[in-house]
Design an enzyme around this catalytic site. Sequence first.
Site, PDB file in Angstrom:
ATOM      1  N   TYR A 144      32.426  40.759  46.194  1.00  0.00           N
ATOM      2  CA  TYR A 144      33.661  40.054  45.810  1.00  0.00           C
ATOM      3  C   TYR A 144      34.170  39.167  46.951  1.00  0.00           C
ATOM      4  CZ  TYR A 144      38.434  39.560  43.888  1.00  0.00           C
ATOM      5  OH  TYR A 144      39.633  39.076  43.409  1.00  0.00           O
ATOM      6  N   LYS A 148      34.529  35.098  46.999  1.00  0.00           N
ATOM      7  CA  LYS A 148      35.825  34.437  47.207  1.00  0.00           C
ATOM      8  C   LYS A 148      35.805  33.552  48.456  1.00  0.00           C
ATOM      9  CE  LYS A 148      37.815  36.066  43.537  1.00  0.00           C
ATOM     10  NZ  LYS A 148      38.188  35.147  42.450  1.00  0.00           N
TER      11      LYS A 148
HETATM   12  P1  NDP Z   1      42.065  40.124  34.925  1.00  0.00           P
HETATM   13  O1  NDP Z   1      40.974  41.136  34.952  1.00  0.00           O
HETATM   14  O2  NDP Z   1      43.400  40.496  34.410  1.00  0.00           O
HETATM   15  O3  NDP Z   1      41.554  38.812  34.127  1.00  0.00           O
HETATM   16  C1  NDP Z   1      40.284  38.277  34.379  1.00  0.00           C
HETATM   17  C2  NDP Z   1      40.068  37.067  33.494  1.00  0.00           C
HETATM   18  O4  NDP Z   1      38.734  36.587  33.740  1.00  0.00           O
HETATM   19  C3  NDP Z   1      40.166  37.435  32.023  1.00  0.00           C
HETATM   20  O5  NDP Z   1      40.817  36.399  31.320  1.00  0.00           O
HETATM   21  C4  NDP Z   1      38.698  37.522  31.605  1.00  0.00           C
HETATM   22  O6  NDP Z   1      38.538  37.173  30.245  1.00  0.00           O
HETATM   23  C5  NDP Z   1      38.043  36.471  32.507  1.00  0.00           C
HETATM   24  N1  NDP Z   1      36.608  36.779  32.651  1.00  0.00           N
HETATM   25  C6  NDP Z   1      36.038  37.810  33.312  1.00  0.00           C
HETATM   26  N2  NDP Z   1      34.709  37.781  33.162  1.00  0.00           N
HETATM   27  C7  NDP Z   1      34.432  36.704  32.373  1.00  0.00           C
HETATM   28  C8  NDP Z   1      33.235  36.152  31.849  1.00  0.00           C
HETATM   29  N3  NDP Z   1      32.050  36.697  32.089  1.00  0.00           N
HETATM   30  N4  NDP Z   1      33.323  35.048  31.075  1.00  0.00           N
HETATM   31  C9  NDP Z   1      34.541  34.482  30.808  1.00  0.00           C
HETATM   32  N5  NDP Z   1      35.694  34.953  31.280  1.00  0.00           N
HETATM   33  C10 NDP Z   1      35.648  36.059  32.049  1.00  0.00           C
HETATM   34  O7  NDP Z   1      42.166  39.595  36.420  1.00  0.00           O
HETATM   35  P2  NDP Z   1      43.304  38.751  37.178  1.00  0.00           P
HETATM   36  O8  NDP Z   1      44.098  37.958  36.241  1.00  0.00           O
HETATM   37  O9  NDP Z   1      43.959  39.668  38.121  1.00  0.00           O
HETATM   38  O10 NDP Z   1      42.348  37.794  38.028  1.00  0.00           O
HETATM   39  C11 NDP Z   1      42.287  36.389  37.862  1.00  0.00           C
HETATM   40  C12 NDP Z   1      41.672  35.802  39.119  1.00  0.00           C
HETATM   41  O11 NDP Z   1      42.499  36.121  40.235  1.00  0.00           O
HETATM   42  C13 NDP Z   1      40.289  36.379  39.443  1.00  0.00           C
HETATM   43  O12 NDP Z   1      39.439  35.379  39.929  1.00  0.00           O
HETATM   44  C14 NDP Z   1      40.595  37.397  40.524  1.00  0.00           C
HETATM   45  O13 NDP Z   1      39.479  37.605  41.360  1.00  0.00           O
HETATM   46  C15 NDP Z   1      41.728  36.695  41.248  1.00  0.00           C
HETATM   47  N6  NDP Z   1      42.539  37.582  42.070  1.00  0.00           N
HETATM   48  C16 NDP Z   1      43.259  38.623  41.514  1.00  0.00           C
HETATM   49  C17 NDP Z   1      43.990  39.476  42.331  1.00  0.00           C
HETATM   50  C18 NDP Z   1      44.796  40.618  41.802  1.00  0.00           C
HETATM   51  O14 NDP Z   1      45.341  41.394  42.608  1.00  0.00           O
HETATM   52  N7  NDP Z   1      44.931  40.805  40.500  1.00  0.00           N
HETATM   53  C19 NDP Z   1      44.035  39.275  43.786  1.00  0.00           C
HETATM   54  C20 NDP Z   1      43.264  38.157  44.252  1.00  0.00           C
HETATM   55  C21 NDP Z   1      42.549  37.356  43.413  1.00  0.00           C
HETATM   56  P3  NDP Z   1      37.661  38.039  29.178  1.00  0.00           P
HETATM   57  O15 NDP Z   1      37.611  39.442  29.667  1.00  0.00           O
HETATM   58  O16 NDP Z   1      38.417  37.839  27.909  1.00  0.00           O
HETATM   59  O17 NDP Z   1      36.324  37.367  29.177  1.00  0.00           O
END
Ligand code: NDP
Length: 236
Positions: A144, A148
Amino acid sequence: MGIKKAIITGGSRGIGLAIIKTLLSENYEIWYLSRSEIQEELNGKLHYVCCDISDHNKLEESLKSIIKEAQYIDLLINNAGITKDNLIMRMKMEAWDDVININLTSAFITSKILSRTFLKQKSGSIINISSVVGVVGNAGQANYSASKAGLIGLTKTLAKEFASRGVRVNCIAPGFIETSMSDKLTDEQKSSIVDSIPLKRMGSAEDVANVASFLASSKSNYITGQVICVDGGMVI
Ligand code: NDP
């Protein structure tokens, strides 16, 4: 050009959903690509594109048909991301490949496809959702953190490649944000992380969406190639 048009990966929940709500309130027309659809009714011009972004051919095809339909695009947000944590000694190749593919390679593909549109338009902006662990690393997250950190390198490089055509590329590095991703942690783990955050709270998805809105807007016209940490002071 009239209404602003944006493409975002992910968006079905969490940070992506908060960004979508903010941009809809600013009258954007939005296409979001994820495997599942948003579970609530939203007002505005919103299009769901069912796409697993680890399928690179499907991702390319989906983007091309969005661009054809939209005719122009103002904003690309690479938001979709996953974690598959383990110490490196126990990390399987598959966990490495999946995280790099979904978090980093997808952003290479979206940026490459959209670059043609943005450079032709001589306008556009990219926002990559990285993480503070891409800046400082984190034990148990080699895949991860590398993905990033890779997004940060991609951001800085594309900012240099595209600047002469008026296209800006920036990165947001969220800290510890309340979403289903951080929900995997136990209450004890959460409270020990919160203790280490100067502002003494987890961030909300809206905290991140507000910065995305700023970076997408003309208020940030002179900002490119930057990494903005939205982390309550976690990595000062
Ligand atoms: P969530 O797990 O809540 O959401 C992740 C999103 O990514 C969902 O909409 C999911 O959609 C989509 N996703 C995951 N895999 C796929 C795939 N194979 N194809 C298409 N879409 C995909 O995570 P967050 O909202 O917390 O994270 C959003 C971003 O922020 C990420 O990049 C994460 O690394 C980053 N981030 C988050 C932090 C946190 O503390 N929450 C901290 C730092 C960074 P679906 O499952 O419907 O496909």
